[in-house]
Write an enzyme that holds these catalytic residues in place. Structure first.
Site, PDB file in Angstrom:
ATOM      1  N   THR A 132      11.632  -5.832  13.237  1.00  8.95           N
ATOM      2  CA  THR A 132      11.096  -5.740  12.046  1.00  8.95           C
ATOM      3  C   THR A 132      11.625  -5.001  11.515  1.00  8.95           C
ATOM      4  OG1 THR A 132       8.899  -4.035  11.429  1.00  8.95           O
ATOM      5  CG2 THR A 132       9.979  -3.732  14.056  1.00  8.95           C
ATOM      6  N   ASP A 133      11.024  -4.902  10.098  1.00 13.44           N
ATOM      7  CA  ASP A 133      12.364  -3.732   9.024  1.00 13.44           C
ATOM      8  C   ASP A 133      11.937  -2.210   9.672  1.00 13.44           C
ATOM      9  OD1 ASP A 133       9.845  -3.689   7.674  1.00 13.44           O
ATOM     10  OD2 ASP A 133       9.684  -4.507   5.882  1.00 13.44           O
ATOM     11  N   GLU A 134      10.142  -1.852  10.124  1.00 11.79           N
ATOM     12  CA  GLU A 134      10.820  -0.376  10.268  1.00 11.79           C
ATOM     13  C   GLU A 134      11.217   0.204  11.003  1.00 11.79           C
ATOM     14  OE1 GLU A 134       6.279   0.283  10.672  1.00 11.79           O
ATOM     15  OE2 GLU A 134       5.298  -2.404  10.281  1.00 11.79           O
ATOM     16  N   TYR A 158       5.550   2.718  17.595  1.00 11.77           N
ATOM     17  CA  TYR A 158       5.497   1.095  17.218  1.00 11.77           C
ATOM     18  C   TYR A 158       7.333   1.097  17.495  1.00 11.77           C
ATOM     19  CZ  TYR A 158       6.395  -3.210  14.978  1.00 11.77           C
ATOM     20  OH  TYR A 158       6.705  -4.091  14.615  1.00 11.77           O
ATOM     21  N   LYS A 162      10.849   0.189  18.926  1.00 15.90           N
ATOM     22  CA  LYS A 162      11.127  -1.505  18.502  1.00 15.90           C
ATOM     23  C   LYS A 162      12.541  -1.433  18.642  1.00 15.90           C
ATOM     24  CE  LYS A 162      10.191  -5.187  17.099  1.00 15.90           C
ATOM     25  NZ  LYS A 162       9.862  -6.634  18.878  1.00 15.90           N
TER      26      LYS A 162
END
Length: 353
Positions: A132-134, A158, A162
């Site tokens: 993810t870009d997060e 989260y 990741k």
């Protein structure tokens, strides 16, 4: 055969359906079937011999070893993850277990399997990790978009888990030579998305006459990627990506959350108008999420430059398709809105009213 983890979840299931619509190559689909895993999404594959479904946990090393030995996949595509930020705030332990321990367990099992392959099969094997870009943290309004070299700065349980999984995948390539590929995508949307995420939640609430809860001032920015475009990008990376490389996958659609909700309401006003007023009348501002990242934005030029991939959908075309899909598939949405989901909505949103 390819092995897909998390293939009953939103992105994984879309990938499975997309893959089998265009390929004769079978898929071994491994999913634990947590609250967000839905075999109903894969109903059309019930009698398809190319789809082999196994309910298993990626944290179960013995199960992973056995599946790899039995089915001998040429590639592992790792979608399985806990992915909802609010859930990670309420209960981070599940995220550490699935995203970190699960990825580690899968990597270990894959490394042992890959190491024993004949040389030609070993050279052809791939482990593709979907992220993810997060993991990159938050941008200001004037910061450049995330690139593949942006330093990691995760801000939620989260995104931190990741990020940890990304680092493990990278390490297994550099330490053991495992042939890995990593993709970091922006916010996905489209058919079959679990209705805790923004777009399906707003559609469901709008149609049910419920409030449309917008966090804070609604000015948080995300880059929106239609899930079908994400699937096509993953296929390209699997087929032609350079070993050990990371590819950002984005839709070139930076939108404020409130703008997304307004657009959804306008689409619903046209497709299924209310007896009076607009769906916009249901918008309600609620207390913001703790540590809510202000802006995400993906620079996907590397993927276009090296592999020739670009998204096929604009935000407008993708969102129109998505709204129409939910209108046409109300039975699927009603089935998903089970007791588990309703309990979660009550826990999360009752505290923000």
């Amino acid at each position: 055969m390819i092995l897909v983890t998390g293939g009953a979840g939103f992105i994984g299931a879309n990938f499975v359906l997309d893959w089998l619509a265009g390929s004769a190559e079978p898929i071994l689909n491994v999913d634990k079937l947590t609250y967000a895993g839905n075999l109903g999404t894969l109903k059309s594959l019930k009698d398809d011999a190319r789809h082999v479904f196994v309910r298993a946990d990626i944290c179960d090393r013995a199960a992973m070893d056995a599946l790899l030995a039995q089915h001998k996949p040429r590639a592992v595509l790792h979608f399985a993850a806990e992915s909802h930020v609010d859930r990670s705030i309420h209960g981070p332990a599940d995220f550490v277990q699935t995203n970190v321990v699960g990825t580690f367990t899968l990597l270990e099992a894959t490394r042992m399997y890959w190491s024993a392959l004949p040389e030609a099969e070993k050279q052809a094997f791939r482990f593709l990790h979907v992220s993810t870009d997060e993991v990159f943290g938050s941008l200001s309004a004037t910061d450049p978009q995330f690139s593949e070299t942006t330093p990691y700065a995760p801000n939620s349980p989260y995104s931190a888990t990741k990020a940890g999984s990304d680092h493990l995948v990278r390490a297994y390539h550099h330490t053991y030579g495992l042939p890995v590929l990593t993709t970091n995508c922006s916010n996905n949307y489209g058919p079959y998305q679990f209705p805790e995420k923004l777009i399906p939640l707003m559609i469901a609430n709008a149609l049910a006459g419920k409030p449309l809860p917008v966090y804070g001032d609604g000015q948080n920015v995300r880059d929106w990627l239609y899930v079908g475009d994400h699937c096509s990008a993953i296929r390209e990376v699997l087929a032609r990506g350079a070993l050990g490389e990371t590819y950002n996958v984005g839709g070139w659609n930076e939108k404020k959350n409130l703008e997304v909700v307004h657009t959804l309401c306008d689409l619903l006003d046209r497709a299924k108008p209310k007896s009076s007023g607009s769906y916009r009348d249901q918008i309600t501002y609620v207390t913001d999420r703790p540590g809510h990242d202000r802006r995400y934005a993906i620079d996907a030029r590397k993927l276009e430059r090296e592999l020739g991939w670009k998204p096929a959908e604009t935000f407008e075309t993708g969102l129109a398709k998505t709204v129409q899909w939910y209108l046409d598939n109300q039975a699927w949405a009603d089935e998903v809105a089970s007791g588990e989901y309703r309990k979660w909505v009550e826990t999360n949103y009752a505290q923000r009213a």
